[in-house]
Write a protein that holds these residues in place. Structure first.
Motif, PDB file in Angstrom:
ATOM      1  N   ASP A 419      -2.249 -12.411   3.547  1.00  0.00           N
ATOM      2  CA  ASP A 419      -2.845 -11.107   3.588  1.00  0.00           C
ATOM      3  C   ASP A 419      -2.960 -11.055   5.197  1.00  0.00           C
ATOM      4  O   ASP A 419      -3.891 -11.513   6.182  1.00  0.00           O
ATOM      5  CB  ASP A 419      -4.139 -10.801   3.071  1.00  0.00           C
ATOM      6  N   ASP A 420      -2.058 -10.285   5.939  1.00  0.00           N
ATOM      7  CA  ASP A 420      -1.870 -10.080   7.537  1.00  0.00           C
ATOM      8  C   ASP A 420      -2.129  -8.359   7.794  1.00  0.00           C
ATOM      9  O   ASP A 420      -1.257  -8.217   8.527  1.00  0.00           O
ATOM     10  CB  ASP A 420      -0.835 -10.742   8.027  1.00  0.00           C
ATOM     11  N   ALA A 421      -2.864  -7.886   6.968  1.00  0.00           N
ATOM     12  CA  ALA A 421      -2.476  -6.237   6.915  1.00  0.00           C
ATOM     13  C   ALA A 421      -3.257  -5.755   8.008  1.00  0.00           C
ATOM     14  O   ALA A 421      -3.129  -4.507   8.258  1.00  0.00           O
ATOM     15  CB  ALA A 421      -3.076  -5.816   5.440  1.00  0.00           C
ATOM     16  N   PHE A 422      -4.355  -6.142   8.727  1.00  0.00           N
ATOM     17  CA  PHE A 422      -5.106  -5.692   9.485  1.00  0.00           C
ATOM     18  C   PHE A 422      -4.226  -4.734  10.781  1.00  0.00           C
ATOM     19  O   PHE A 422      -4.651  -3.606  10.798  1.00  0.00           O
ATOM     20  CB  PHE A 422      -6.168  -6.538  10.236  1.00  0.00           C
ATOM     21  N   ASN A 423      -3.487  -5.456  11.284  1.00  0.00           N
ATOM     22  CA  ASN A 423      -2.537  -4.693  12.476  1.00  0.00           C
ATOM     23  C   ASN A 423      -1.495  -5.611  12.588  1.00  0.00           C
ATOM     24  O   ASN A 423      -1.346  -6.801  12.418  1.00  0.00           O
ATOM     25  CB  ASN A 423      -3.579  -4.572  13.390  1.00  0.00           C
ATOM     26  N   ASN A 425       1.692  -6.469  15.600  1.00  0.00           N
ATOM     27  CA  ASN A 425       2.450  -6.332  16.896  1.00  0.00           C
ATOM     28  C   ASN A 425       3.750  -7.331  16.851  1.00  0.00           C
ATOM     29  O   ASN A 425       3.777  -8.064  16.056  1.00  0.00           O
ATOM     30  CB  ASN A 425       1.293  -6.674  17.775  1.00  0.00           C
ATOM     31  N   PRO A 426       4.577  -6.981  18.102  1.00  0.00           N
ATOM     32  CA  PRO A 426       5.808  -7.880  17.962  1.00  0.00           C
ATOM     33  C   PRO A 426       5.502  -9.513  17.671  1.00  0.00           C
ATOM     34  O   PRO A 426       6.252 -10.080  17.277  1.00  0.00           O
ATOM     35  CB  PRO A 426       6.209  -7.458  19.398  1.00  0.00           C
ATOM     36  N   VAL A 427       4.574  -9.830  18.666  1.00  0.00           N
ATOM     37  CA  VAL A 427       3.995 -11.405  18.575  1.00  0.00           C
ATOM     38  C   VAL A 427       3.523 -11.762  17.150  1.00  0.00           C
ATOM     39  O   VAL A 427       3.883 -12.499  16.517  1.00  0.00           O
ATOM     40  CB  VAL A 427       3.259 -11.678  19.681  1.00  0.00           C
ATOM     41  N   GLY A 428       2.460 -11.155  16.862  1.00  0.00           N
ATOM     42  CA  GLY A 428       1.760 -11.423  15.613  1.00  0.00           C
ATOM     43  C   GLY A 428       2.661 -11.348  14.447  1.00  0.00           C
ATOM     44  O   GLY A 428       2.740 -12.269  13.423  1.00  0.00           O
ATOM     45  N   SER A 429       3.402 -10.193  14.268  1.00  0.00           N
ATOM     46  CA  SER A 429       4.618 -10.169  13.280  1.00  0.00           C
ATOM     47  C   SER A 429       5.341 -11.531  12.980  1.00  0.00           C
ATOM     48  O   SER A 429       5.785 -12.116  12.041  1.00  0.00           O
ATOM     49  CB  SER A 429       5.197  -9.021  13.076  1.00  0.00           C
ATOM     50  N   LYS A 430       5.980 -11.733  14.183  1.00  0.00           N
ATOM     51  CA  LYS A 430       6.853 -13.105  14.547  1.00  0.00           C
ATOM     52  C   LYS A 430       6.005 -14.210  13.802  1.00  0.00           C
ATOM     53  O   LYS A 430       6.716 -15.132  13.348  1.00  0.00           O
ATOM     54  CB  LYS A 430       7.341 -13.021  15.769  1.00  0.00           C
ATOM     55  N   PRO A 449       5.061  -1.779   6.426  1.00  0.00           N
ATOM     56  CA  PRO A 449       5.578  -0.602   6.753  1.00  0.00           C
ATOM     57  C   PRO A 449       6.278  -0.538   8.319  1.00  0.00           C
ATOM     58  O   PRO A 449       6.548   0.465   8.731  1.00  0.00           O
ATOM     59  CB  PRO A 449       4.364   0.107   6.938  1.00  0.00           C
ATOM     60  N   GLY A 450       6.354  -1.820   8.861  1.00  0.00           N
ATOM     61  CA  GLY A 450       6.699  -1.762  10.225  1.00  0.00           C
ATOM     62  C   GLY A 450       5.468  -1.808  10.993  1.00  0.00           C
ATOM     63  O   GLY A 450       4.392  -1.697  10.773  1.00  0.00           O
ATOM     64  N   MET A 451       5.806  -1.616  12.327  1.00  0.00           N
ATOM     65  CA  MET A 451       4.812  -1.695  13.640  1.00  0.00           C
ATOM     66  C   MET A 451       4.958  -0.067  14.267  1.00  0.00           C
ATOM     67  O   MET A 451       6.050   0.608  14.145  1.00  0.00           O
ATOM     68  CB  MET A 451       5.163  -2.502  14.657  1.00  0.00           C
ATOM     69  N   ILE A 452       3.828   0.370  14.612  1.00  0.00           N
ATOM     70  CA  ILE A 452       3.678   1.573  15.551  1.00  0.00           C
ATOM     71  C   ILE A 452       3.108   1.540  16.797  1.00  0.00           C
ATOM     72  O   ILE A 452       2.656   0.342  17.285  1.00  0.00           O
ATOM     73  CB  ILE A 452       2.655   2.458  14.741  1.00  0.00           C
ATOM     74  N   GLU A 453       2.782   2.551  17.684  1.00  0.00           N
ATOM     75  CA  GLU A 453       2.247   2.686  18.846  1.00  0.00           C
ATOM     76  C   GLU A 453       3.001   1.593  19.825  1.00  0.00           C
ATOM     77  O   GLU A 453       2.417   1.186  20.543  1.00  0.00           O
ATOM     78  CB  GLU A 453       0.729   2.364  18.903  1.00  0.00           C
ATOM     79  N   LYS A 464      14.299  -5.876  15.738  1.00  0.00           N
ATOM     80  CA  LYS A 464      14.126  -7.156  15.959  1.00  0.00           C
ATOM     81  C   LYS A 464      13.254  -7.729  14.894  1.00  0.00           C
ATOM     82  O   LYS A 464      13.501  -8.861  14.279  1.00  0.00           O
ATOM     83  CB  LYS A 464      13.677  -7.607  17.311  1.00  0.00           C
ATOM     84  N   PHE A 465      12.262  -7.012  14.337  1.00  0.00           N
ATOM     85  CA  PHE A 465      11.249  -7.603  13.197  1.00  0.00           C
ATOM     86  C   PHE A 465      12.325  -7.814  12.063  1.00  0.00           C
ATOM     87  O   PHE A 465      12.177  -8.571  11.173  1.00  0.00           O
ATOM     88  CB  PHE A 465      10.306  -6.331  13.035  1.00  0.00           C
TER      89      PHE A 465
END
Length: 536
Positions: A419-423, A425-430, A449-453, A464-465
């Motif tokens: 569970d990495d659902a909190f938020n 970002n490009p670094v955290g998702s990788k 759902p991908g990344m926003i902002e 890239k994700f």
């Protein structure tokens, strides 16, 4: 005719109250900031006139226009025929809102209640003029305007209440200042960064609590008002240390918090492309995060992460004590890490304290090599504040991940769930994908759902994700067919098999799809969970 006017306005008022609650919810999820609210409306392509609005307007027209004939019978026939359409519009909107239950419900804070009352007052002023005008056209336009532009009344109410909110906030700010001055020996530690600041805050809390009475800002209370609330509700004279997480959506946000708490210790976890919708450029992010170092007390200490290029290359304030940490190979690092071993059961590593030539091995149940930076900075602060190696080791071994931040558990269906659902970002998702890749298990699945902002880079970074997913996953479940188009493109770039990825409309459908094909022994990563304002 007067009764008709009154009934029409009453029905319009009923629908308005129902709809304005939704607008308040979305405004709250956008931090009560009009600029963010407008960006959200544009980004999610919110329709000016919803289907339920059209249905209401049709019913309103059928109800009102026959009255222009002056025939009482036609007037009442029109009203009776139009009423079902207006009632159906309310039902349609109710189904739209409740079909997918809110993950984070509207919180009826005192501020929200004041906004709702003010918006209600403005609406009644408009309806009062419409009623006393005895003009059917004015009534029709007034009701239509309130239905289509219900969100505008929220923004007007927010503007109207600004002096009141500023006065209340000033009182709270002064009270928080007073409470801080009553504890002159309190050590304040400021923590900020694009990624990892909440994890570092929690690691620091558990390490320092081995020796001190520690208070930290709870959950995501990382705004000025969140810090003020923490001080007023939780800080007491017995606390030795106050750990303050500092978030920022625009320049000056961190400086505001620093001005209040006046930190002795500052730590920036990392800097990267996040919240680019408001910051626009990475340079502005770097400048804003650097506000913590620039606003640390002159006799204070800053902890510098050499493993982050943007922090390492930052111009540091003169006169402050700087302690550097990073890989053991970096000559400048006073706290260096080496011998990192990552498994699906946790992480082991060694830290060399170059100040007194000591080497110590540590173990933790936290997943992923990326957590090393978070722990290394926290361990450096703990050691500088006199926490022993034995106390640190005990705290690290007993430590569990923060909820929704790479926490691991078994699902009722037998597969492993990360569970990495909190938020995201490009670094955290990788990093999360790296953890998934190295987990023991059969098939690796991601639900996201991908990344926003991410501003103008949002499409590129999500693409890239998708490419990273193709290398780490066996199956991909995407939430939101439109907003995940960049990820879909990334999967296509890597020629990921089309039969092994699907795009669903919402999170509930995503879990349903996963549970249909996931088997015991599989591993599912939930990466990010967008707020309700991004439901498609």
């Amino acid at each position: 005719m007067i009764a008709l006017y009154a009934l029409t306005l009453f029905i319009g008022l009923s629908y308005y109250i129902f709809k304005v609650r939704f607008d308040l919810h979305m405004f709250q999820q956008n931090s009560y900031r009009p600029e963010r609210y407008f960006r959200w409306m544009n980004q999610t392509h919110q329709p000016l006139v919803r289907k339920s609005d059209w249905m209401f307007l049709i019913g309103l027209s059928i109800s009102c226009f026959p009255a222009l004939s002056g025939n009482p019978l036609l007037t009442w026939i029109g009203f009776v025929l139009g009423l079902p359409f207006m009632a159906l519009s309310v039902l349609m909107f109710h189904v739209k809102v409740t079909w997918q239950p809110a993950k984070k419900k509207l919180t009826w804070t005192p501020r929200v209640k004041r906004m709702f009352i003010t918006a209600f007052i403005w609406l009644n002023i408009l309806y009062a003029f419409a009623f006393i005008s005895h003009s059917l056209w004015f009534i029709w336009v007034s009701v239509a305007f309130s239905i289509i532009y219900s969100w505008a009344f929220i923004l007007i109410a927010n503007l109207t209440n600004t002096p009141i909110e500023q006065g209340i906030n000033h009182h709270y700010y002064s009270d928080a200042q007073k409470r801080l001055t009553q504890n002159p020996n309190l050590i304040v530690i400021g923590v900020t960064g694009s990624y990892g600041k909440t994890s570092v805050k929690n690691v620091l809390y558990q390490l320092l609590s081995q020796k001190y009475n520690v208070l930290m800002t709870p959950e995501s209370y990382n705004t000025l008002l969140g810090v003020i609330r923490t001080i007023r509700e939780k800080l007491n004279p017995t606390h030795d240390i106050f750990i303050v997480e500092m978030g920022a959506k625009q320049e000056g946000d961190i400086s505001e918090i620093c001005k209040l708490v006046n930190p002795q210790i500052g730590l920036i976890t990392s800097i990267g492309p996040q919240h680019l919708e408001s910051f626009k450029t990475l340079e502005n992010v770097i400048k804003t995060k650097g506000e913590l170092f620039r606003n640390t007390r002159p006799e204070g200490t800053i902890f510098v992460n050499l493993n982050d290029d943007n922090i390492r290359n930052m111009s540091l304030p003169k006169g402050l004590k700087s302690i550097f940490f990073g890989n053991n190979t970096q000559k400048k690092a006073q706290y260096g890490v080496s011998d990192i071993h990552v498994t699906d059961e946790g992480t082991a590593f060694t830290i060399f304290n170059k100040n007194d030539k000591r080497k110590e091995s540590f173990k933790t149940r936290l997943l992923g090599a990326h957590n090393i930076d978070n722990m290394l900075g926290s361990i450096a602060i703990a050691m500088e504040l006199g926490v022993s190696e034995a106390q640190i080791n005990r705290a690290l071994y007993d430590m569990y991940p923060v909820e929704h931040r790479l926490s691991c558990k078994k699902s009722p269906y037998g597969y492993t769930l990360i569970d990495d659902a909190f938020n995201s970002n490009p670094v955290g998702s990788k990093n999360a994908l790296e953890v998934l890749k190295h987990m023991k298990g059969n098939r690796k699945i991601i639900l996201t759902p991908g990344m926003i902002e991410l501003g103008e880079q949002q499409f590129e970074l999500n693409e890239k994700f998708g490419e990273y997913m193709a290398d780490a996953c066996d199956y991909v479940v995407l939430v939101g067919k439109k907003q995940t188009e960049p990820i879909q493109q990334g999967l296509k770039n890597k020629k990921f098999p089309r039969e092994k990825w699907i795009a669903v409309q919402n999170l509930a459908e995503g879990f349903k799809a996963v549970n249909e094909f996931a088997k015991p022994g599989d591993v599912l990563l939930i990466e990010n969970d967008l707020p309700d304002s991004f439901n498609e």
